[in-house]
Design a protein around this motif. Structure first.
Motif, mmCIF file in Angstrom:
data_model
loop_
_atom_site.group_PDB
_atom_site.id
_atom_site.type_symbol
_atom_site.label_atom_id
_atom_site.label_comp_id
_atom_site.label_asym_id
_atom_site.label_seq_id
_atom_site.Cartn_x
_atom_site.Cartn_y
_atom_site.Cartn_z
ATOM 1 N N ILE B 76 -5.403 3.109 4.901
ATOM 2 C CA ILE B 76 -5.910 1.584 4.887
ATOM 3 C C ILE B 76 -7.375 1.812 4.824
ATOM 4 C CG2 ILE B 76 -6.102 -0.530 5.951
ATOM 5 C CD1 ILE B 76 -2.992 -0.376 6.819
ATOM 6 N N ASP B 77 -7.736 2.361 5.710
ATOM 7 C CA ASP B 77 -9.152 2.597 6.126
ATOM 8 C C ASP B 77 -10.061 2.935 5.025
ATOM 9 O OD1 ASP B 77 -8.634 1.628 8.637
ATOM 10 O OD2 ASP B 77 -9.139 3.574 9.724
ATOM 11 N N ALA B 78 -9.375 3.937 4.150
ATOM 12 C CA ALA B 78 -9.979 4.541 3.161
ATOM 13 C C ALA B 78 -10.243 3.395 1.979
ATOM 14 C CB ALA B 78 -9.161 5.739 2.452
ATOM 15 N N VAL B 79 -9.352 2.474 1.932
ATOM 16 C CA VAL B 79 -9.386 1.442 0.996
ATOM 17 C C VAL B 79 -10.280 0.265 1.100
ATOM 18 C CG1 VAL B 79 -8.142 -0.392 -0.617
ATOM 19 C CG2 VAL B 79 -7.329 1.948 0.212
ATOM 20 N N MET B 80 -10.521 -0.048 2.648
ATOM 21 C CA MET B 80 -11.192 -1.201 3.023
ATOM 22 C C MET B 80 -12.909 -0.886 3.079
ATOM 23 S SD MET B 80 -8.986 -3.425 5.338
ATOM 24 C CE MET B 80 -9.185 -2.703 6.892
ATOM 25 N N ARG B 81 -13.586 -1.824 2.613
ATOM 26 C CA ARG B 81 -15.051 -1.483 2.601
ATOM 27 C C ARG B 81 -15.589 -1.314 4.015
ATOM 28 N NH1 ARG B 81 -18.563 -5.791 1.506
ATOM 29 N NH2 ARG B 81 -16.822 -6.824 1.469
ATOM 30 N N ARG B 82 -15.107 -2.159 4.945
ATOM 31 C CA ARG B 82 -15.681 -2.182 6.498
ATOM 32 C C ARG B 82 -15.207 -0.992 7.127
ATOM 33 N NH1 ARG B 82 -13.219 -4.173 11.366
ATOM 34 N NH2 ARG B 82 -11.215 -4.679 10.149
ATOM 35 N N THR B 83 -13.992 0.043 6.505
ATOM 36 C CA THR B 83 -13.845 0.908 7.387
ATOM 37 C C THR B 83 -13.968 2.244 6.635
ATOM 38 O OG1 THR B 83 -11.681 0.346 6.919
ATOM 39 C CG2 THR B 83 -12.199 -0.314 9.072
#
Lengths: 61, 311
Positions: B76-83
């Motif tokens: 999930i983190d790889a997809v979200m800009r924030r993370t």
């Protein structure tokens, strides 16, 4: 080939190793302080299993 | 022959800072602060060394659950800009390392807290770690739009643990501090979800903004804020409250309620026109909101021995 004591890997990871070393040293100091506080705060005379003779009033605690 | 010289020099070696980032230092700050307030607000004094060590172990436990969360949520983190810049998606730390660090520090922190404070505090820390890493990260987050509501409990336990470190037992005041963070978390994260736009959509995380839409999220923010306001101001009349807390709570809650009302009144067209200015302002205020409420509880507790704090 002679054994090299200082490998390129060692210098590359020096910062990391020093950091872990400092943290471990800090942990040791913390355990030491905790032990000191716990020992000085604990009333061993009242701990179960000690041979200290109790006075009349304490025996009824 | 295996030779250590075969290690490629160009390969990135994770530095200490990368491992530290796995522990979510910003979340740890909040955990440390609220746990300290919980410990100092309790009516039992704690030896400074025991207090310092215990809070440190609570912080390490919180960090451990952060590392486990990053290990599980790396996709999930790889997809979200924030993370996307977190250590695992950025390729700085291997997932296995994060798992090992998380599990190792979890055991260490729980064991050490049992030794420095008491078994109940250690049990609560273990429960908090499992609640966040297993119940929230592995199940709730990807399963229900109420993920933030129930998951918020994980972040609300630290003041309870702090209280137990001092007293060795639960109490109403500790649960009031828990409730304050618990009720604050949903409006805080939903405001973030409103202006982070597509992040949660892209990652297929069932945030309220994705599953129920943005107008519904705005209504939810207002509803939770109303409940939070009642709770926060009401806490002012309990044993951990006082004049300073009550004055702080009245001002902050009036501002917070006004912000939530403005968010509820707006729609997406209005929000996009000013780049979500009201939502961003509400989010910033929410950070001060929690910090100042707990700061006021701390001041009341600090002044109490001098006959000034409390009622």
């Amino acid at each position: 080939m002679g054994i090299r004591t200082e490998h390129e890997l060692h210098s590359r990871r020096k910062g990391r190793n020093v950091g872990v070393g400092i943290m471990l040293a800090g942990f040791v100091v913390l355990i030491m302080l905790l032990t000191f506080v716990k020992i000085t705060q604990t009333d061993f005379a009242r701990a179960p299993g000690t041979a200290t003779p109790a006075t009349g009033s304490e025996a009824n605690d | 022959m295996t030779d250590i010289t075969n290690t490629p020099a160009a390969e990135y070696d994770a530095q200490l800072g990368d491992y530290f980032a796995l522990l979510k230092p910003r979340v740890m700050q909040l955990v440390v602060f609220t746990a300290v307030v919980g410990m100092l607000a309790a009516p039992v004094s704690v030896h400074p060394v025991i207090g310092f060590a215990s809070i440190l172990f609570v912080a390490i436990g919180a960090g451990a659950s952060g590392a486990l969360n990053m290990w599980w949520d790396a996709d999930i983190d790889a997809v979200m800009r924030r993370t996307a810049k977190r250590p695992i998606p950025a390729g700085k730390v291997q997932p296995g390392e994060a798992l090992a660090l998380g599990v190792g520090l979890s055991f260490l922190s729980v064991m050490m807290l049992a030794l420095s404070a008491n078994l109940l505090a250690a049990g609560m820390l273990l429960f908090t770690i499992l609640f966040y890493a297993v119940f929230y990260s592995m199940w709730l987050k990807r399963a229900t739009p109420q993920n933030i509501v129930i998951g918020g409990a994980a972040g609300a336990f630290p003041p309870v643990i702090g209280w137990i470190i001092a007293t060795g037992s639960f109490s109403v005041e500790a649960w009031l501090m828990f409730a304050l963070i618990f009720m604050w978390t949903p409006p805080h994260f939903w405001a973030l979800a409103l202006f982070m736009r597509s992040d949660y959509d892209d990652a297929n995380v069932p945030m309220l903004t994705v599953t129920h839409g943005r107008p519904s999220t705005r209504r939810h923010i207002l509803a939770y804020t109303v409940l939070l306001v009642i709770l926060a101001v009401g806490t002012g009349f309990t044993a951990i409250g006082g004049y300073i807390y009550l004055a702080t709570a009245v001002v902050l809650n009036a501002l917070f309620l006004l912000g939530a009302y403005r968010i509820w009144q707006r729609d997406e067209v209005m929000a996009e026109e000013d780049n979500y200015a009201v939502e961003r302002k509400f989010f910033r205020l929410s950070l001060y909101y929690l910090f100042l409420h707990f700061g006021a509880i701390l001041i009341e507790a600090t002044l109490r021995p001098y006959g000034l704090g409390g009622w």
